[in-house]
Design a protein around this motif. Structure first.
Motif, PDB file in Angstrom:
ATOM      1  N   ASP A 151      -5.414  48.919  53.988  1.00  0.00           N
ATOM      2  CA  ASP A 151      -4.396  49.950  53.836  1.00  0.00           C
ATOM      3  C   ASP A 151      -3.041  49.407  53.408  1.00  0.00           C
ATOM      4  O   ASP A 151      -2.328  50.046  52.630  1.00  0.00           O
TER       5      ASP A 151
ATOM      6  N   TYR B 230       1.511  52.272  70.492  1.00  0.00           N
ATOM      7  CA  TYR B 230       1.495  53.159  71.666  1.00  0.00           C
ATOM      8  C   TYR B 230       0.739  52.560  72.849  1.00  0.00           C
ATOM      9  O   TYR B 230       1.016  52.884  73.992  1.00  0.00           O
TER      10      TYR B 230
ATOM     11  N   GLY C 264       2.369  51.321  63.705  1.00  0.00           N
ATOM     12  CA  GLY C 264       1.082  52.017  63.721  1.00  0.00           C
ATOM     13  C   GLY C 264       0.729  52.496  65.115  1.00  0.00           C
ATOM     14  O   GLY C 264       1.516  52.379  66.062  1.00  0.00           O
TER      15      GLY C 264
ATOM     16  N   ASN D 189      -0.287  43.051  57.907  1.00  0.00           N
ATOM     17  CA  ASN D 189      -1.586  43.725  57.935  1.00  0.00           C
ATOM     18  C   ASN D 189      -1.495  45.028  58.722  1.00  0.00           C
ATOM     19  O   ASN D 189      -1.147  45.010  59.907  1.00  0.00           O
ATOM     20  N   GLY D 190      -1.780  46.113  58.084  1.00  0.00           N
ATOM     21  CA  GLY D 190      -1.884  47.413  58.762  1.00  0.00           C
ATOM     22  C   GLY D 190      -0.654  48.285  58.587  1.00  0.00           C
ATOM     23  O   GLY D 190       0.482  47.810  58.706  1.00  0.00           O
ATOM     24  N   PRO D 191      -0.873  49.583  58.302  1.00  0.00           N
ATOM     25  CA  PRO D 191       0.255  50.501  58.063  1.00  0.00           C
ATOM     26  C   PRO D 191       1.041  50.819  59.334  1.00  0.00           C
ATOM     27  O   PRO D 191       0.539  50.682  60.442  1.00  0.00           O
TER      28      PRO D 191
ATOM     29  N   ASP E 182       4.254  57.952  63.141  1.00  0.00           N
ATOM     30  CA  ASP E 182       4.946  57.004  62.254  1.00  0.00           C
ATOM     31  C   ASP E 182       6.135  56.417  63.021  1.00  0.00           C
ATOM     32  O   ASP E 182       6.589  56.996  64.026  1.00  0.00           O
TER      33      ASP E 182
ATOM     34  N   TYR F  55      -3.289  65.778  65.097  1.00  0.00           N
ATOM     35  CA  TYR F  55      -3.665  64.774  64.104  1.00  0.00           C
ATOM     36  C   TYR F  55      -4.133  65.507  62.842  1.00  0.00           C
ATOM     37  O   TYR F  55      -5.326  65.672  62.595  1.00  0.00           O
TER      38      TYR F  55
ATOM     39  N   GLU G   5      -1.540  57.611  54.870  1.00  0.00           N
ATOM     40  CA  GLU G   5      -2.291  58.440  53.913  1.00  0.00           C
ATOM     41  C   GLU G   5      -1.632  59.809  53.775  1.00  0.00           C
ATOM     42  O   GLU G   5      -1.853  60.509  52.800  1.00  0.00           O
TER      43      GLU G   5
ATOM     44  N   GLY H  38       2.533  60.184  68.443  1.00  0.00           N
ATOM     45  CA  GLY H  38       3.293  59.342  67.518  1.00  0.00           C
ATOM     46  C   GLY H  38       2.464  59.107  66.257  1.00  0.00           C
ATOM     47  O   GLY H  38       1.314  58.678  66.339  1.00  0.00           O
TER      48      GLY H  38
ATOM     49  N   GLY I  14       2.209  53.766  60.110  1.00  0.00           N
ATOM     50  CA  GLY I  14       1.901  55.122  60.553  1.00  0.00           C
ATOM     51  C   GLY I  14       0.712  55.635  59.774  1.00  0.00           C
ATOM     52  O   GLY I  14       0.027  54.847  59.101  1.00  0.00           O
ATOM     53  N   VAL I  15       0.482  56.930  59.835  1.00  0.00           N
ATOM     54  CA  VAL I  15      -0.643  57.495  59.080  1.00  0.00           C
ATOM     55  C   VAL I  15      -0.187  57.636  57.623  1.00  0.00           C
ATOM     56  O   VAL I  15       0.185  58.712  57.158  1.00  0.00           O
TER      57      VAL I  15
ATOM     58  N   GLY J 298       0.157  46.448  62.007  1.00  0.00           N
ATOM     59  CA  GLY J 298       0.078  47.880  62.273  1.00  0.00           C
ATOM     60  C   GLY J 298      -1.372  48.308  62.255  1.00  0.00           C
ATOM     61  O   GLY J 298      -2.276  47.488  62.423  1.00  0.00           O
ATOM     62  N   GLY J 299      -1.584  49.598  62.025  1.00  0.00           N
ATOM     63  CA  GLY J 299      -2.952  50.095  61.987  1.00  0.00           C
ATOM     64  C   GLY J 299      -3.322  50.822  63.261  1.00  0.00           C
ATOM     65  O   GLY J 299      -2.463  51.119  64.097  1.00  0.00           O
ATOM     66  N   ALA J 300      -4.599  51.080  63.387  1.00  0.00           N
ATOM     67  CA  ALA J 300      -5.036  51.992  64.430  1.00  0.00           C
ATOM     68  C   ALA J 300      -5.148  51.358  65.818  1.00  0.00           C
ATOM     69  O   ALA J 300      -4.650  51.894  66.801  1.00  0.00           O
ATOM     70  N   LYS J 301      -5.799  50.219  65.884  1.00  0.00           N
ATOM     71  CA  LYS J 301      -6.179  49.731  67.216  1.00  0.00           C
ATOM     72  C   LYS J 301      -5.694  48.318  67.514  1.00  0.00           C
ATOM     73  O   LYS J 301      -5.852  47.419  66.693  1.00  0.00           O
TER      74      LYS J 301
HETATM   75  P1  AMP Z   1      -6.413  49.520  60.460  1.00  0.00           P
HETATM   76  O1  AMP Z   1      -7.685  49.661  59.685  1.00  0.00           O
HETATM   77  O2  AMP Z   1      -6.596  49.104  61.867  1.00  0.00           O
HETATM   78  O3  AMP Z   1      -5.377  48.705  59.714  1.00  0.00           O
HETATM   79  O4  AMP Z   1      -5.830  50.992  60.617  1.00  0.00           O
HETATM   80  C1  AMP Z   1      -5.444  51.764  59.526  1.00  0.00           C
HETATM   81  C2  AMP Z   1      -5.426  53.179  59.971  1.00  0.00           C
HETATM   82  O5  AMP Z   1      -4.526  53.335  61.048  1.00  0.00           O
HETATM   83  C3  AMP Z   1      -4.973  54.111  58.882  1.00  0.00           C
HETATM   84  O6  AMP Z   1      -6.033  54.961  58.538  1.00  0.00           O
HETATM   85  C4  AMP Z   1      -3.837  54.888  59.538  1.00  0.00           C
HETATM   86  O7  AMP Z   1      -3.890  56.259  59.269  1.00  0.00           O
HETATM   87  C5  AMP Z   1      -4.065  54.644  61.006  1.00  0.00           C
HETATM   88  N1  AMP Z   1      -2.835  54.827  61.787  1.00  0.00           N
HETATM   89  C6  AMP Z   1      -1.682  54.170  61.642  1.00  0.00           C
HETATM   90  N2  AMP Z   1      -0.757  54.639  62.503  1.00  0.00           N
HETATM   91  C7  AMP Z   1      -1.349  55.629  63.209  1.00  0.00           C
HETATM   92  C8  AMP Z   1      -0.901  56.514  64.240  1.00  0.00           C
HETATM   93  N3  AMP Z   1       0.339  56.435  64.714  1.00  0.00           N
HETATM   94  N4  AMP Z   1      -1.779  57.398  64.734  1.00  0.00           N
HETATM   95  C9  AMP Z   1      -3.041  57.461  64.248  1.00  0.00           C
HETATM   96  N5  AMP Z   1      -3.510  56.664  63.275  1.00  0.00           N
HETATM   97  C10 AMP Z   1      -2.672  55.763  62.751  1.00  0.00           C
END
Ligand code: AMP
Length: 399
Positions: free
Chosen positions: A356, A228, A224, A321-323, A299, A277, A328, A297, A325-326, A199-202
């Motif tokens: 995370d 998308y 994450g 590795n990686g959430p 979560d 956001y 936090e 999106g 959704g957001v 998961g995670g951002a990118k």
């Molecule tokens: P990473 O460091 O790549 O593991 O990304 C972690 C970050 O991804 C966290 O700060 C999350 O808030 C963010 N994140 C997870 N899902 C989303 C989402 N759907 N939209 C925006 N940010 C997200």
């Protein structure tokens, strides 16, 4: 990449000066350590060395002092806490390789422990400057030994993580040994089914990991914001979700590769979407894998949580590795929480990459249910990517 490296137990340490690279990059607030996991993690190696009569010179970085002496980043709070935890005075040298460090190192008796100042007070540290690495090694001197126990910086070729190994025999401590044996086994000989959760951002941050894991896993679970980019690549709408437009082809390639390898590639089937956001934005669940215009999106939805949990519960090995959704923000944390719970209950060999996901697992009280929580976010990602970690590659191989 598999490593079979010598550890502190494979060499004699009695009476030797041992330079130990630790990860004492602890979070500080007003000079007080707010989380001492990293200190706790370093203790087994230090205690082993003490018990076996080594003269111990500890070193670490802390924060980003940008190559200058800046007492905001002094290791003084670490020296104080280490003294308390070890029950013995751990003096802190006023410098890194200067006269005070040299004098204190020269005065060490068997079983003594000292700490030198933040190695990043010198810009030569991050440049892996050979003269600086040699000066660090000279603290241990003739007959000395280098022990790397800082997994969190093992993916960096710095003077104190790799350069010193050019001047001293080098082995790993218990922390690095644990990281490489558990993650190495998961990659080379996993209990199956092997499920990776990313998961995670990118997507772009994790292309290498996805690519390498597709070769090894049975199922890849995506959550994450990176989901998308895959949605868009598949022709779904994504509204204003975080999406890497320039990575759509690559996303398609990764999915094609998974198909060709028979790896099941799971994407969210429903989502929690928000207007903006923002933590307190208007949000709702949608039972769709398309995000409408004007929404993003944030979560994974409940159906997805169930689907992912079911897959995770049946796994033999899980790497996460990686959430999802957001996480936090409370309104968008339930996907990450559901995954953490499923991993904890799965009974699988469970490996949590740092950052995370590790924070989420700890915060939710599941930490003791996991087989291994990596102490290095970046380093564990590079390990899972199959890259060589310079701070480990430089250590001596077992015969
Ligand atoms: P990473 O460091 O790549 O593991 O990304 C972690 C970050 O991804 C966290 O700060 C999350 O808030 C963010 N994140 C997870 N899902 C989303 C989402 N759907 N939209 C925006 N940010 C997200």
């Amino acid at each position: 990449m598999t490593y079979n490296k010598k550890s502190v137990e494979d060499v004699s340490v009695a009476g030797r000066k041992v330079l130990v690279r630790c990860d004492f990059n602890v979070p500080l607030k007003d000079g007080v350590i707010t989380d001492e996991n990293r200190i706790t993690g370093a203790l087994p190696t230090i205690e082993y060395l003490r018990k076996n009569g080594a003269k111990i010179i500890l070193c670490s970085h802390l924060g980003r002092p940008k190559g200058e002496f800046n007492m905001k980043y002094s290791l003084a709070p670490v020296a104080k806490r280490l003294s308390e935890r070890l029950g013995t005075e751990v003096p802190l040298a006023a410098d890194v390789i200067g006269p005070d460090a040299q004098a204190k190192a020269a005065a060490l008796k068997d079983g003594d422990v000292m700490l030198i100042e933040n190695v990043r007070f010198h810009s030569e540290e991050e440049k892996n400057d050979p003269a600086f690495a040699k000066a660090l090694a000279d603290l241990a001197g003739e007959g000395g030994l280098f022990v790397n126990d800082a997994f969190g910086t093992a993916h960096r070729a710095h003077a104190s993580t790799a350069g010193v190994a050019d001047y001293l025999p080098a082995v790993c401590g218990y922390l690095i040994q644990k990281e490489i044996s558990i993650m190495g086994k998961a990659l080379e000989d996993p209990a199956r089914p092997f499920v990776a959760i990313l998961g995670g951002a990118k997507v772009s941050d994790k292309i290498g990991v996805i690519n390498n894991l597709i070769e090894k896993v049975d199922t890849l679970i995506i959550g994450g914001a990176m989901a998308y980019t895959f949605f868009r690549a598949l022709g779904n709408t994504t509204g204003s979700s975080l999406c890497e437009e320039d990575k759509l082809d690559m996303a398609l390639d990764l999915m094609a590769k998974a198909r060709a390898k028979g790896v099941s590639f799971l994407l969210p089937v429903d989502n929690v979407i928000g207007r903006e956001y923002k933590e307190d934005t208007t949000f709702m669940r949608i039972y769709s894998d398309s995000i409408p215009d004007g929404w993003m999106g944030l979560d994974i939805g409940e159906k997805t949580q169930e689907l992912y949990a079911k897959t995770i519960i049946g796994a033999g090995t899980v790497v996460w590795n990686g959430p999802m959704g957001v996480s936090e923000w409370e309104n968008f944390a339930s996907g990450t929480r559901a995954v953490a719970k499923a991993v904890a209950e799965s009974g699988a060999v469970s490996i949590i990459g740092g950052g995370d996901s590790a924070a989420a697992v700890e915060q939710l009280g599941f930490a003791d249910k996991m087989t291994h929580i990596s102490t290095g976010g970046g380093a564990s990602l590079e390990f899972l990517e199959g890259l060589e970690l310079p701070g480990i590659a430089c250590l001596e191989d077992k015969e």
